[in-house]
Design an enzyme around this catalytic site. Structure first.
Site, mmCIF file in Angstrom:
data_model
loop_
_atom_site.group_PDB
_atom_site.id
_atom_site.type_symbol
_atom_site.label_atom_id
_atom_site.label_comp_id
_atom_site.label_asym_id
_atom_site.label_seq_id
_atom_site.Cartn_x
_atom_site.Cartn_y
_atom_site.Cartn_z
ATOM 1 C CG ASP A 1 -12.454 -1.167 -10.255
ATOM 2 O OD1 ASP A 1 -11.658 -2.106 -10.444
ATOM 3 O OD2 ASP A 1 -13.435 -1.259 -9.501
ATOM 4 C CE LYS B 1 -13.869 -9.971 -9.705
ATOM 5 N NZ LYS B 1 -14.529 -8.685 -9.642
ATOM 6 C CE1 TYR C 1 -19.547 -4.250 -4.919
ATOM 7 C CE2 TYR C 1 -17.893 -5.640 -5.960
ATOM 8 C CZ TYR C 1 -18.611 -5.269 -4.845
ATOM 9 O OH TYR C 1 -18.395 -5.917 -3.642
HETATM 10 C C1 LIG Z 1 -14.839 -7.841 -8.392
HETATM 11 C C2 LIG Z 1 -14.657 -6.379 -8.492
HETATM 12 C C3 LIG Z 1 -14.228 -5.612 -7.407
HETATM 13 C C4 LIG Z 1 -14.088 -6.186 -6.008
HETATM 14 O O1 LIG Z 1 -13.113 -7.169 -5.944
HETATM 15 P P1 LIG Z 1 -13.164 -8.214 -4.710
HETATM 16 O O2 LIG Z 1 -11.936 -9.022 -4.899
HETATM 17 O O3 LIG Z 1 -14.436 -8.982 -4.886
HETATM 18 O O4 LIG Z 1 -13.148 -7.421 -3.464
HETATM 19 C C5 LIG Z 1 -13.957 -4.277 -7.609
HETATM 20 N N1 LIG Z 1 -14.098 -3.719 -8.814
HETATM 21 C C6 LIG Z 1 -14.522 -4.415 -9.882
HETATM 22 C C7 LIG Z 1 -14.645 -3.747 -11.205
HETATM 23 C C8 LIG Z 1 -14.829 -5.757 -9.752
HETATM 24 O O5 LIG Z 1 -15.288 -6.432 -10.804
#
Ligand SMILES: *Cc1c(COP(=O)(O)O)cnc(C)c1O
Length: 430
Positions: A241, A269, A146
């Site tokens: 990511d 995060k 994701y």
């Molecule tokens: C949470 C997450 C996102 C998206 O971040 P948001 O702040 O929710 O837009 C993208 N990549 C990874 C790996 C994530 O865990």
């Protein structure tokens, strides 16, 4: 023991009248596990205080950011102090340089960092930068990873002979989908094939170097290294990511843990300390392509917001000065893993537990969980029963089988013992 969440259900009914599905982000709605979501009134340390008056043990940590527990004192103090000085200016501030300097000193292999407001924005911007830098359109992503909800990532595997993806949400155009190529996690051969079939067209490969969005899934030996070589060979960029793993698995995140270098790294995060922050970082040579220095446009009214930066700076400062947090968290996670392992193995159930650092996931399957397809073999009925069983005991797990647990350092061994004991009681009747 049974916790009842009656007021939460009432609040959810009211919320549904004015908010689509009653929530501002879908996974909160409990669609994957059934029932009504729990409403939070406040939180401190490892505990959530629900609107029903229960104190429950938290294993999602706001999906990662609250690595030191909720309402962590240095973060709270920093935000209060910043608030008194005004909440946004839309002009440069010294604290932006301070956090940038600290973040790039902790993250391997990057010179500069640009702050945005979410992980979604960070990944979207990183891909634009990679496309602008290489002058190419296509990207490779992995099923089950994701990267936020921007159009290029809401893509599923195409059918039959086509190698490009198709939209997996209405509203994403075929035009966008054709530029996103999908591969299976841990399948290096497939990535090599895609590169071969799209010679000179791939701008970047984006990956969760340690995946947290299909449960916790680790890269096999040589997988990331192999992609690194392919990217070098084909002059494509490799994007890590690290929205989930950045500053969570180690000061230097997954780059430090795996020893593999990324060209662009995205964060979110933990870097925001619980405020809305995302970021992307790279070597100067790549970042020079970004506006206002270069032609790749990217902007944000609230980017680098002083409240968010003060929360992030307090968080990163603590982590940088107290690296033992990572060892403590890993030890706690291992303890929980072993405890649940014992409970489930005594029961003779099919399950697999994946773990690294402070991330772990329990999959009710007899297959090794190495990619999205194997994660999807999990028995969701068992997962639902396990989730609701623990919730009845006052323990909050992620409400989806495709999510990782995120441990926070405020968890005590007593909390972990309670969780293991509750697991034993929950599966006893199965
Ligand atoms: C949470 C997450 C996102 C998206 O971040 P948001 O702040 O929710 O837009 C993208 N990549 C990874 C790996 C994530 O865990």
């Amino acid at each position: 023991m049974s916790f009842i969440y009656q007021r939460s259900s009432a609040l959810f009914q009211e919320a549904k009248k004015y908010i689509p599905g009653g929530v501002n982000s879908p996974v909160r709605a409990f669609n994957a596990v059934g029932g009504d979501p729990v409403f939070v009134e406040r939180a401190k340390g490892a505990y959530l205080q629900t609107e029903d008056g229960h104190q429950i043990i938290d294993y999602i940590a706001s999906w990662g950011p609250m690595i030191l527990g909720h309402a962590f004192e240095p973060v709270v103090e920093a935000v209060i102090k910043a608030t008194e000085k005004g909440t946004s200016y839309g002009m440069p501030t010294a604290i932006e340089t301070e956090i940038a300097k600290l973040a790039v000193s902790m993250a391997p292999n990057v010179d500069q960092i640009r702050m945005v407001n979410s992980g979604t924005e960070a990944c979207m911007s990183a891909v634009r930068l990679a496309r602008g830098y290489t002058g190419r359109d296509k990207i490779i992503k992995f099923a089950g990873c994701y990267h936020g909800h921007s159009d290029s990532f809401l893509i599923q595997a195409g059918s039959g002979a086509v190698t490009f993806g198709s939209p997996n949400s209405p509203g994403v155009t075929q035009g966008t989908a054709k530029d996103t190529l999908l591969a299976d996690y841990n399948n290096l051969e497939q990535v090599a094939d895609i590169f071969k079939q799209n010679k000179g067209e791939i701008a970047c490969v984006i990956i969760e170097p340690i995946a947290g969005n299909m449960g916790c899934v680790l890269p096999k030996e040589g997988f990331l290294e192999g992609i690194r070589s392919l990217c070098d060979e084909h002059e494509a960029l490799f994007i890590f990511d690290e929205v989930m793993t950045g500053f969570r698995l180690a000061r230097g995140g997954a780059q430090e843990i795996t020893g593999v270098k990324a060209d662009i790294v995205t964060y979110g995060k933990v870097i925001g300390g619980g405020l809305p922050v995302g970021a992307f970082a790279a070597k100067q040579e790549i970042m020079n392509h970004l506006a206002p220095l270069g032609p790749v446009y990217q902007a944000g009214t609230l980017s680098g917001n002083p409240l968010a930066m003060s929360a992030g700076l307090a968080m990163l400062t603590y982590l940088n000065n107290n690296p033992s947090v990572y060892d403590n968290l890993a030890a706690k996670t291992e303890y929980l893993h072993k405890g649940i392992d014992t409970v489930l193995s005594e029961k003779g159930m099919d399950y697999k537990i994946n773990r690294i650092g402070s991330m772990m996931s329990v999959h009710f399957t007899d297959q090794e969980v190495v990619d999205f397809a194997s994660a999807a073999t999990g028995n969701n009925e068992w997962f639902k029963k396990y989730f609701h069983g623990l919730l009845d005991h006052g323990i909050y797990l992620p409400p989806s089988a495709f999510e990782s647990y995120f441990l926070n350092d405020a968890l005590s061994y007593e909390d972990l013992d309670k969780t293991i004991e509750a697991s034993r009681e929950v599966v006893a009747g199965w």
